[in-house]
Design an enzyme around this catalytic site. Structure first.
Site, mmCIF file in Angstrom:
data_model
loop_
_atom_site.group_PDB
_atom_site.id
_atom_site.type_symbol
_atom_site.label_atom_id
_atom_site.label_comp_id
_atom_site.label_asym_id
_atom_site.label_seq_id
_atom_site.Cartn_x
_atom_site.Cartn_y
_atom_site.Cartn_z
ATOM 1 N N CYS A 2 0.746 -1.366 0.161
ATOM 2 C CA CYS A 2 -0.001 -0.063 0.004
ATOM 3 C C CYS A 2 0.895 1.110 -0.122
ATOM 4 C CB CYS A 2 -0.977 0.003 1.137
ATOM 5 S SG CYS A 2 -1.925 -1.258 1.340
ATOM 6 N N ARG A 27 4.097 -0.586 -4.828
ATOM 7 C CA ARG A 27 3.552 -0.971 -3.255
ATOM 8 C C ARG A 27 2.446 -1.678 -3.300
ATOM 9 N NH1 ARG A 27 6.596 0.894 0.992
ATOM 10 N NH2 ARG A 27 4.783 0.498 1.954
ATOM 11 N N TRP A 74 -2.784 -2.878 -1.610
ATOM 12 C CA TRP A 74 -2.517 -4.411 -1.780
ATOM 13 C C TRP A 74 -3.100 -5.120 -0.442
ATOM 14 C CZ3 TRP A 74 -0.327 -8.328 1.336
ATOM 15 C CH2 TRP A 74 0.169 -9.554 0.614
ATOM 16 N N ASN A 100 -1.805 2.144 5.784
ATOM 17 C CA ASN A 100 -0.764 1.176 5.337
ATOM 18 C C ASN A 100 -0.721 0.404 6.490
ATOM 19 O OD1 ASN A 100 1.309 -0.217 4.125
ATOM 20 N ND2 ASN A 100 2.785 1.686 4.010
ATOM 21 N N GLY A 101 -0.744 -1.210 6.316
ATOM 22 C CA GLY A 101 -0.379 -1.769 7.607
ATOM 23 C C GLY A 101 -1.390 -2.587 8.142
ATOM 24 N N GLU A 482 18.338 -17.709 -6.553
ATOM 25 C CA GLU A 482 17.937 -16.332 -6.865
ATOM 26 C C GLU A 482 17.244 -16.271 -8.318
ATOM 27 O OE1 GLU A 482 16.856 -13.660 -5.624
ATOM 28 O OE2 GLU A 482 17.047 -12.290 -7.223
ATOM 29 N N LYS A 486 13.313 -15.298 -9.481
ATOM 30 C CA LYS A 486 13.240 -14.464 -10.337
ATOM 31 C C LYS A 486 12.232 -14.771 -11.261
ATOM 32 C CE LYS A 486 14.075 -11.544 -9.379
ATOM 33 N NZ LYS A 486 14.720 -10.984 -7.902
ATOM 34 N N GLU A 489 8.380 -15.498 -9.878
ATOM 35 C CA GLU A 489 7.698 -14.195 -9.605
ATOM 36 C C GLU A 489 7.140 -13.383 -10.885
ATOM 37 O OE1 GLU A 489 9.367 -11.146 -7.082
ATOM 38 O OE2 GLU A 489 11.320 -11.498 -7.753
ATOM 39 N N HIS A 505 19.147 -37.297 -4.720
ATOM 40 C CA HIS A 505 18.470 -37.724 -3.537
ATOM 41 C C HIS A 505 17.080 -37.745 -3.688
ATOM 42 C CE1 HIS A 505 22.398 -38.423 -1.658
ATOM 43 N NE2 HIS A 505 22.735 -37.219 -2.044
ATOM 44 N N LYS A 604 5.970 -4.461 -3.742
ATOM 45 C CA LYS A 604 7.334 -4.458 -3.462
ATOM 46 C C LYS A 604 7.825 -4.462 -1.977
ATOM 47 C CE LYS A 604 11.399 -3.195 -4.867
ATOM 48 N NZ LYS A 604 12.051 -4.364 -5.585
#
Ligand code: M6R
Length: 609
Positions: A2, A27, A74, A100-101, A482, A486, A489, A505, A604
């Site tokens: 947000c 965000r 978000w 936000n939160g 990584e 990438k 996502e 294994h 983000k």
């Protein structure tokens, strides 16, 4: 998660707020909204979807007001919808808020507000309680109502409120979520993040926890919870507007991949003195401190955690101190062995990731010394650390982290070399050799980027597969994680990373003809072992794309394709081998038509648990 923007001045707030929100869309982007004071009333417009939807809807309306607040969401509580979008407004229409939160005790607050004041709730959000709470407590000044409200609220949040009865005033409060106030000319701002304001100003105040801001066109006042004025230094922002613009690139992710040579150079050269030795500004570690530590914890989330995995290899190899790496969400709940002999390294681009912050606090509580590697100046992680080592990546806007990762790696290399030098665990010639290798990295990254066309072609050929494996040994395995993150996502392809030696294994059972395996084989001393792993998957008819150093011709024998990186020392390969993986993820996602900068379900900065 947000984004919040507020403007108070003499121009129409609508366009300024919408513009600021667009800079914060990374965000959260499931809905957006705006509230403005206009002729003694509050006008509120909000809509599901991207900010462009909202902009289109209000394009033909004559909305005018010189004070307002806006939000890009978000979703945490309640699905993305027009109704659940912010701003939320009190029942009598007198108060609007953006938040936000999380308000953790919102269920209890809802019940109280319903029973005691007959409030009728219209949304499924936790945020709506703030509007009603402020409204029922609003007897005189908005700031008093906000201070009363936060006494009753639990959680981690930042919010801004406006009242129809107090023209020109925005009141905002911060508790564990980012909030800044910006000093304009004849106008002032509040925001959750710096990029929202870069077009208008470069002087900001960082608001601390439990502080209230009163913003009018004439002034910004910061107060503590007892209403005592707080004196705060003005922070001069060094990021430019261009940093937060696409500047002709199709996506921020591609722009940020291209910015890596510059970002790496900045992060590195600012830490080298005139004699070519490392100068750790912001860090006061002495030999005595290092002798005192018996362990290092590196804790982070997502890509920053993957940087930490590389950090473990290099710190252990060079400085010979045991390092444990953990994801913050696990670390914080498992009562780890941490005491005053522990050096805790937190890594975070945003410096606001809630789990990382909570892990840092837990480590501090147990007596650890906290050093952080952070990109956003003045962020929560930075402020709560004993020492801060900033990455100089500039704002990273794309949700998928690229330049933050490589600059985090640079910081970790510098920290490792610095510690090793102090402890005398490496020779001076090795110190100089690794530094020279690091200094050569920006040009080598540029070389890889200049060959992006090869990777684009590969992506065109492989983009429609539904499963990709990433394998590697040693430090390459850290990069494999990584690369896999990438890809998944931004392209939504199911990808999986594993240390190559672990394949047999269990995971090798998944190999089928044409399964894509991206094999990182950059470690000279592990080359033969890795070669055997490639042979194993090739024997199952996998399609093997190897990442190897220029000159390693043998690898061609068993690989379907080889992507070469310029030759370099084994220690520094992650800084190069990750670049083709970032490009591969980008081009695959583009080929699939995905929304690269704003992947579904992601935001983000993860400021909720
Ligand atoms: O801001 P932080 O570095 O603390 O963020 C950590 C992760 O949320 C972040 O790296 C995330 O994994 C990225 N989307 C990866 O590209």
């Amino acid at each position: 998660m947000c984004g919040i923007v507020g403007y108070t001045g003499h121009e129409n707030a609508r366009d300024i707020i919408i513009d600021g929100l667009k800079k914060l869309e990374y965000r959260g982007y499931d809905s957006a909204g705006i509230a403005m004071q206009s002729k003694g009333e509050l006008i509120v417009r909000k809509q599901k979807g991207k900010i462009a939807n909202l902009e289109k809807t209000i394009a033909d309306e004559h909305l005018y007001g010189t004070t307002g607040i806006g939000h890009t969401r978000w979703a945490t509580h309640g699905v993305p919808s027009d109704l659940n979008a912010h701003p939320h407004v009190s029942g009598d229409g007198s108060i609007a808020i953006v938040h936000n939160g999380i308000v953790e005790n919102y269920v209890e607050l809802r019940r109280q507000l319903t029973e005691e004041y007959g409030v009728v709730f219209r949304t499924d959000t936790d945020s709506e309680v703030i509007a009603h709470l402020v409204s029922v407590l609003h007897k005189g000044k908005l700031e008093d109502a906000v201070l009363e409200a936060v006494k009753r609220m639990k959680g981690a949040y930042a919010f801004a409120a406006i009242s129809k009865d107090e023209p020109g005033k925005i009141v905002a409060f911060r508790k564990d979520a980012p909030l800044i106030a910006g000093l304009g000319r004849g106008c002032n701002f509040i925001a959750s993040d710096i990029p929202a304001l870069l077009k208008y100003l470069n002087k900001i105040y960082l608001i601390e926890n439990d502080e209230l801001v009163i913003c009018t066109p004439e002034q910004i006042q910061i107060l503590d919870q007892q209403k005592n004025p707080v004196k705060r230094e003005v922070l001069q922002v060094t990021w430019s507007l261009e940093d937060a613009e696409k500047e002709g690139y199709e996506h921020f992710m591609l722009k940020e991949i291209h910015e890596q040579p510059k970002a790496i150079r900045e992060t590195l050269t600012r830490r080298l003195d005139e004699n070519g030795r490392i100068r750790l500004d912001g860090i006061s570690l002495t030999l005595e401190d290092l002798e005192h530590f018996n362990k290092i914890y590196i804790v982070a989330c997502g890509t920053a955690y993957h940087a930490g995995l590389v950090g473990k290899y290099i710190i252990e190899k060079m400085a010979r101190i045991p390092v444990e790496v953990d994801v913050a969400s696990e670390f914080r709940y498992r009562d780890p062995f941490v005491d005053d002999r522990t050096l805790f390294i937190a890594i975070s681009q945003s410096g606001e990731t809630l789990d990382t912050l909570a892990a840092l606090r837990e480590a501090k509580r147990k007596g650890a010394r906290v050093l952080s590697v952070v990109n956003v100046v003045g962020s929560s992680v930075a402020r709560e650390s004993d020492d801060v080592f900033y990455t100089w990546a500039g704002p990273e806007i794309a949700v998928a982290s690229t330049k933050a990762y490589t600059t985090q790696l640079i910081c970790l290399y510098l920290i490792a070399l610095y510690m090793a030098d102090l402890r005398g665990t490496i020779s001076q010639s090795y110190y100089q050799e690794v530094l020279a290798e690091l200094q050569a990295i920006p040009d080598k990254v540029s070389t890889i980027i200049s060959r992006a066309g090869e990777i684009e072609e590969l992506a065109k050929y492989l983009y429609n597969r539904d499963q990709v494996f990433f394998i590697g040994r040693g430090i390459d395995s850290a990069v494999a994680y990584e690369g896999s993150l990438k890809l998944k996502e931004v392209s939504y392809i199911n990808s999986f990373a594993i240390a190559a030696g672990e394949l047999k294994h269990g995971t090798i059972a998944l190999m089928e003809p044409e399964t894509i395996v991206i094999a990182l084989a950059t470690q000279d001393f592990l080359f033969d072992k890795m070669y055997s792993n490639i042979v194993e998957v090739k024997a199952r008819m996998a399609h093997v794309v190897s990442i190897a150093k220029e000159g390693d011709e043998k690898i061609r024998e068993e690989s379907t394709e080889v992507i070469y990186i310029p030759r370099c020392a084994d220690e520094v390969t992650p800084l190069l081998s990750v670049i083709p993986l970032q490009l591969f993820a980008y081009y695959v996602a583009r080929e699939r038509g995905e929304d690269i900068d704003k992947p579904r379900n992601l935001a983000k900065s993860v400021t909720v648990e």
